[in-house]
Scaffold this active site. Sequence first.
Site, PDB file in Angstrom:
ATOM      1  N   ASP A  92      63.608  26.486  70.107  1.00  0.00           N
ATOM      2  CA  ASP A  92      64.673  27.462  69.941  1.00  0.00           C
ATOM      3  C   ASP A  92      64.143  28.846  69.558  1.00  0.00           C
ATOM      4  O   ASP A  92      63.046  28.982  69.020  1.00  0.00           O
ATOM      5  CB  ASP A  92      65.626  27.012  68.831  1.00  0.00           C
ATOM      6  CG  ASP A  92      66.577  25.923  69.280  1.00  0.00           C
ATOM      7  OD1 ASP A  92      66.380  25.362  70.376  1.00  0.00           O
ATOM      8  OD2 ASP A  92      67.520  25.618  68.524  1.00  0.00           O
TER       9      ASP A  92
ATOM     10  N   HIS B 203      71.697  35.341  67.907  1.00  0.00           N
ATOM     11  CA  HIS B 203      71.597  34.241  66.943  1.00  0.00           C
ATOM     12  C   HIS B 203      72.575  34.394  65.773  1.00  0.00           C
ATOM     13  O   HIS B 203      72.217  34.219  64.608  1.00  0.00           O
ATOM     14  CB  HIS B 203      70.162  34.135  66.412  1.00  0.00           C
ATOM     15  CG  HIS B 203      69.807  32.760  65.920  1.00  0.00           C
ATOM     16  ND1 HIS B 203      70.123  32.313  64.655  1.00  0.00           N
ATOM     17  CD2 HIS B 203      69.138  31.741  66.506  1.00  0.00           C
ATOM     18  CE1 HIS B 203      69.667  31.083  64.489  1.00  0.00           C
ATOM     19  NE2 HIS B 203      69.066  30.705  65.603  1.00  0.00           N
TER      20      HIS B 203
ATOM     21  N   HIS C 231      60.767  25.198  67.075  1.00  0.00           N
ATOM     22  CA  HIS C 231      61.011  26.618  67.324  1.00  0.00           C
ATOM     23  C   HIS C 231      59.752  27.294  67.845  1.00  0.00           C
ATOM     24  O   HIS C 231      58.635  26.953  67.418  1.00  0.00           O
ATOM     25  CB  HIS C 231      61.471  27.315  66.036  1.00  0.00           C
ATOM     26  CG  HIS C 231      62.772  26.790  65.505  1.00  0.00           C
ATOM     27  ND1 HIS C 231      62.858  25.632  64.769  1.00  0.00           N
ATOM     28  CD2 HIS C 231      64.039  27.265  65.618  1.00  0.00           C
ATOM     29  CE1 HIS C 231      64.122  25.410  64.455  1.00  0.00           C
ATOM     30  NE2 HIS C 231      64.861  26.387  64.948  1.00  0.00           N
TER      31      HIS C 231
ATOM     32  N   HIS D   4      71.055  30.250  73.856  1.00  0.00           N
ATOM     33  CA  HIS D   4      71.112  30.150  72.393  1.00  0.00           C
ATOM     34  C   HIS D   4      71.750  31.413  71.812  1.00  0.00           C
ATOM     35  O   HIS D   4      71.461  31.787  70.670  1.00  0.00           O
ATOM     36  CB  HIS D   4      69.696  29.950  71.850  1.00  0.00           C
ATOM     37  CG  HIS D   4      69.639  29.376  70.459  1.00  0.00           C
ATOM     38  ND1 HIS D   4      70.472  28.358  70.021  1.00  0.00           N
ATOM     39  CD2 HIS D   4      68.825  29.672  69.401  1.00  0.00           C
ATOM     40  CE1 HIS D   4      70.169  28.054  68.776  1.00  0.00           C
ATOM     41  NE2 HIS D   4      69.185  28.845  68.359  1.00  0.00           N
TER      42      HIS D   4
END
Length: 279
Positions: A99, A154, A244, A150
């Site tokens: 991510d 964020h 990540h 995503h």
Amino acid sequence: MQKDQLLIRRRAVLAGAAALGAAGVASALAPGTGERAAPASAPAAGAPAARRPLKPSEYRLRPLTGYDAPPSTPGRTPVRREPLLRLSGRGRTMVLTFDDGPDPRYTPDILDTLARYETRAMFFVCGEMAAENPDLLARMADEGHVVGNHTWSHPLLTALGRRRIRTEMERTSDVIEKAHGSRPEWFRAPYGAWNRAAFRLGAELGMEPLAWTVDTLDWTTPGTRTIVGRVADGAAPGVVVLSHDAGGERSQSVRALRRYLPALLDSGYHVTVPRRQYV
């Protein structure tokens, strides 16, 4: 937003988002099975596998949820009430997801490791990062990786209105399509915090919501050995692993992948990417 601000913001909202995320992902259905998935707080455990020779690389590269050609005309995307936690497939299959990227400091090293072991993964990218690094998305496309949405910046979606959520999703999908070559078919909410608007808007944009089964918590920089241990302890058929490649200092994540990926393959797991099942 600076690249490292995601880590600061993640720590600030984690406590509130954890409850929302847990409620949203606790009992998702595995696609095409009607089978209820394990809660995120209790990853499915698999019996230790005997070490055996690796399967041919072309088998490792097969998609997880089916081996036939994708439909020529995709059907509709269902509006779910919970995200998918794990994915169905044949045999000992797992999915690795990364991510917050792409980040030129860490993503190329992750791609290099995946290429070394002829393995594909999923990257849930933030639009603002993708816009700055389109070459990395192009490389992901060339090497067969799946790129998911995503959001752009964020944010905590549960604190936003419907219009802002749509903007966050649409801008990111546009950037992905331009750099990767196709619009994303998967979506992941930042912090694992989902709401009704996120599910509905994601479906309207043709994306399935995907959460995870095993959280490495690598963003807390717990140490390479700890990250490797979390993946090893949670490994099981259908598991989706969360790591990540951006949002902070990710060198531990890079080193951990170099250790746990060959170990998974040596244990007989097939690390691959999912294929959408339309209805």
